[in-house]
Design an enzyme around this catalytic site. Structure first.
Site, PDB file in Angstrom:
ATOM      1  N   LYS A  16       1.015  -1.276  -0.025  1.00 54.56           N
ATOM      2  CA  LYS A  16       0.009  -0.040   0.033  1.00 54.56           C
ATOM      3  C   LYS A  16       0.770   1.299  -0.115  1.00 54.56           C
ATOM      4  O   LYS A  16       1.927   1.294   0.318  1.00 54.56           O
ATOM      5  CB  LYS A  16      -0.978   0.136   1.164  1.00 54.56           C
ATOM      6  N   PRO A  98       9.646  -4.536   0.041  1.00 52.97           N
ATOM      7  CA  PRO A  98      10.784  -4.371   1.051  1.00 52.97           C
ATOM      8  C   PRO A  98      10.123  -4.159   2.639  1.00 52.97           C
ATOM      9  O   PRO A  98       8.901  -3.805   2.453  1.00 52.97           O
ATOM     10  CB  PRO A  98      11.146  -2.790   0.502  1.00 52.97           C
ATOM     11  N   GLY A 105       3.946  -4.409   4.254  1.00 53.18           N
ATOM     12  CA  GLY A 105       4.282  -5.601   3.613  1.00 53.18           C
ATOM     13  C   GLY A 105       3.765  -6.919   4.687  1.00 53.18           C
ATOM     14  O   GLY A 105       2.999  -7.708   4.193  1.00 53.18           O
ATOM     15  N   ASP A 140      -3.121  -2.091  10.406  1.00 57.80           N
ATOM     16  CA  ASP A 140      -3.231  -1.926   9.057  1.00 57.80           C
ATOM     17  C   ASP A 140      -3.995  -3.004   8.193  1.00 57.80           C
ATOM     18  O   ASP A 140      -4.358  -3.199   7.011  1.00 57.80           O
ATOM     19  CB  ASP A 140      -2.147  -1.767   8.161  1.00 57.80           C
TER      20      ASP A 140
HETATM   21  P1  ATP Z   1       4.662  -0.879   9.766  1.00 57.24           P
HETATM   22  O1  ATP Z   1       3.441  -1.911   9.688  1.00 57.24           O
HETATM   23  O2  ATP Z   1       5.428  -0.610  11.142  1.00 57.24           O
HETATM   24  O3  ATP Z   1       4.486   0.501   8.927  1.00 57.24           O
HETATM   25  P2  ATP Z   1       6.096  -1.566   7.378  1.00 57.24           P
HETATM   26  O4  ATP Z   1       4.887  -1.734   6.695  1.00 57.24           O
HETATM   27  O5  ATP Z   1       6.971  -0.484   7.099  1.00 57.24           O
HETATM   28  O6  ATP Z   1       5.902  -1.305   8.995  1.00 57.24           O
HETATM   29  P3  ATP Z   1       6.747  -4.521   7.443  1.00 57.24           P
HETATM   30  O7  ATP Z   1       7.369  -4.598   6.111  1.00 57.24           O
HETATM   31  O8  ATP Z   1       5.555  -4.794   7.688  1.00 57.24           O
HETATM   32  O9  ATP Z   1       6.789  -2.902   7.779  1.00 57.24           O
HETATM   33  O10 ATP Z   1       7.672  -5.007   8.632  1.00 57.24           O
HETATM   34  C1  ATP Z   1       7.663  -4.487   9.843  1.00 57.24           C
HETATM   35  C2  ATP Z   1       8.369  -5.655  10.708  1.00 57.24           C
HETATM   36  O11 ATP Z   1       7.339  -6.665  10.865  1.00 57.24           O
HETATM   37  C3  ATP Z   1       9.729  -5.971  10.295  1.00 57.24           C
HETATM   38  O12 ATP Z   1      10.652  -5.517  11.159  1.00 57.24           O
HETATM   39  C4  ATP Z   1       9.558  -7.682  10.265  1.00 57.24           C
HETATM   40  O13 ATP Z   1      10.555  -8.038  11.101  1.00 57.24           O
HETATM   41  C5  ATP Z   1       8.143  -7.937  10.842  1.00 57.24           C
HETATM   42  N1  ATP Z   1       7.368  -8.898   9.984  1.00 57.24           N
HETATM   43  C6  ATP Z   1       6.475  -9.667  10.570  1.00 57.24           C
HETATM   44  N2  ATP Z   1       6.175 -10.632   9.465  1.00 57.24           N
HETATM   45  C7  ATP Z   1       6.323  -9.863   8.491  1.00 57.24           C
HETATM   46  C8  ATP Z   1       6.213 -10.214   7.151  1.00 57.24           C
HETATM   47  N3  ATP Z   1       5.235 -11.194   6.595  1.00 57.24           N
HETATM   48  N4  ATP Z   1       6.711  -9.512   6.331  1.00 57.24           N
HETATM   49  C9  ATP Z   1       7.602  -8.254   6.615  1.00 57.24           C
HETATM   50  N5  ATP Z   1       7.929  -8.255   7.742  1.00 57.24           N
HETATM   51  C10 ATP Z   1       7.165  -8.876   8.826  1.00 57.24           C
END
Ligand code: ATP
Length: 289
Positions: A16, A98, A105, A140
């Site tokens: 997103k 990423p 993600g 989210d």
């Molecule tokens: P946020 O949800 O805090 O805004 P983001 O969207 O920037 O974060 P994500 O890629 O969701 O970031 O990763 C946040 C943390 O979640 C990472 O440090 C990771 O260790 C953990 N994590 C748990 N499950 C997953 C997954 N399926 N994919 C990516 N990261 C994951």
């Protein structure tokens, strides 16, 4: 959804961007009140579900990109359904989104895990059932059950479906470092708040694209940019390459620019090749794509 047979199926989990993000008051539960127009985009992880006799396993490729097993949000999503599952699930996640980049993600993988388990075992959970399970997993996750364009309020878990926006072409640039969402919120000062969302929604209702672009904004951007000056430099670079508007997504560090069409977006992305950043060209996606 690409059915692979009775015992296995594959789903895409889209990333997103936040087209707007207004940050409000700090709540007693430690979260800030937010109001954000969220939009799924055509950058996705691929999840492959296989029915197994018992147990839940979650493995990510490339290895080390995101956690395997219980720390993975997708594992926690499957675990939350454990009582209803007649058998086990082996889930493989091919990561392309990423990690810790502001692109959601982990949350998207978790929502796809709920949808995938529902489909694999014919659990007959409705979108409303899935959204309520999702809201317990993270702020989210509920948004990603349906995707498309939506307004997220509360701490992000109160989701109102919006009419699908006319797809815009985006260039995403992810600098080579991760940002902790919690740290950025901790640095946020009350008084840095703007009201992007109301103006954005009014412009969309009027079909005023120029105003819509002008109303794209993110209250966390100045906070992330103060901590990581590369963010401002990247915005400037995207503007020089013809972006109509640039913004960070979530708490960053991913910066994205909006382009009028695919060709212009791809041409701009080619200029960014060879740097230390990851570059993606994608367009906004609709629910069910
Ligand atoms: P946020 O949800 O805090 O805004 P983001 O969207 O920037 O974060 P994500 O890629 O969701 O970031 O990763 C946040 C943390 O979640 C990472 O440090 C990771 O260790 C953990 N994590 C748990 N499950 C997953 C997954 N399926 N994919 C990516 N990261 C994951």
């Amino acid at each position: 959804m690409a059915e692979q047979g009775q015992n296995s199926l594959q789903l895409q989990a889209y990333a997103k961007v936040n087209l707007t993000l207004d940050v409000g008051r700090l709540r007693s539960d430690g979260y800030h009140e937010i109001s954000s127009v969220m939009q799924t985009i055509g950058l996705a992880d691929t999840l492959t579900f296989t029915a197994v006799p018992a147990g839940i396993t979650v493995t990510c490729t490339p290895p080390g990109e995101a956690p395997d097993g219980p720390p993975n949000l997708a594992y926690q999503a499957l675990q939350s359904l454990a009582d209803r599952l007649p058998g086990g699930i082996d889930l493989r996640i091919a990561k392309r989104i990423p990690v810790a980049a502001g692109l959601g993600g982990g949350s998207s993988d978790a929502a796809a895990a709920l949808r995938g388990a529902n489909a694999l075992y014919g659990l007959r959970l409705t979108e409303i059932d899935l959204a309520s399970l999702a809201a317990r997993l993270g702020s989210d996750v509920a948004f990603f059950v349906r995707g498309g364009t939506a307004l997220a309020q509360g701490r992000g878990e109160v989701v109102t479906v919006l009419p699908t926006l006319r797809p815009q072409w985006l260039v995403l640039v992810k600098p080579p470092f991760a940002v902790s969402t919690a740290e950025i919120y901790a640095r946020f000062q009350p008084g840095q708040t703007r009201t992007w969302t109301a103006g954005f929604l009014a412009a969309v209702a009027r079909g005023d694209r120029e105003r819509m672009l002008a109303c794209m904004g993110n209250d966390l951007e100045p906070v992330t940019a103060a901590a990581f000056p590369q963010v401002t430099a990247l915005k400037t670079r995207l503007e020089q390459l013809g972006a109509e508007r640039t913004l960070i997504s979530g708490s960053g560090p991913t910066v994205f620019g909006v382009w009028p069409g695919e060709e212009e977006a791809r041409a701009a992305a080619r200029q960014l090749d060879g740097g230390s950043e990851q570059v993606f060209v994608c367009r906004m996606t609709r629910p069910g794509e």
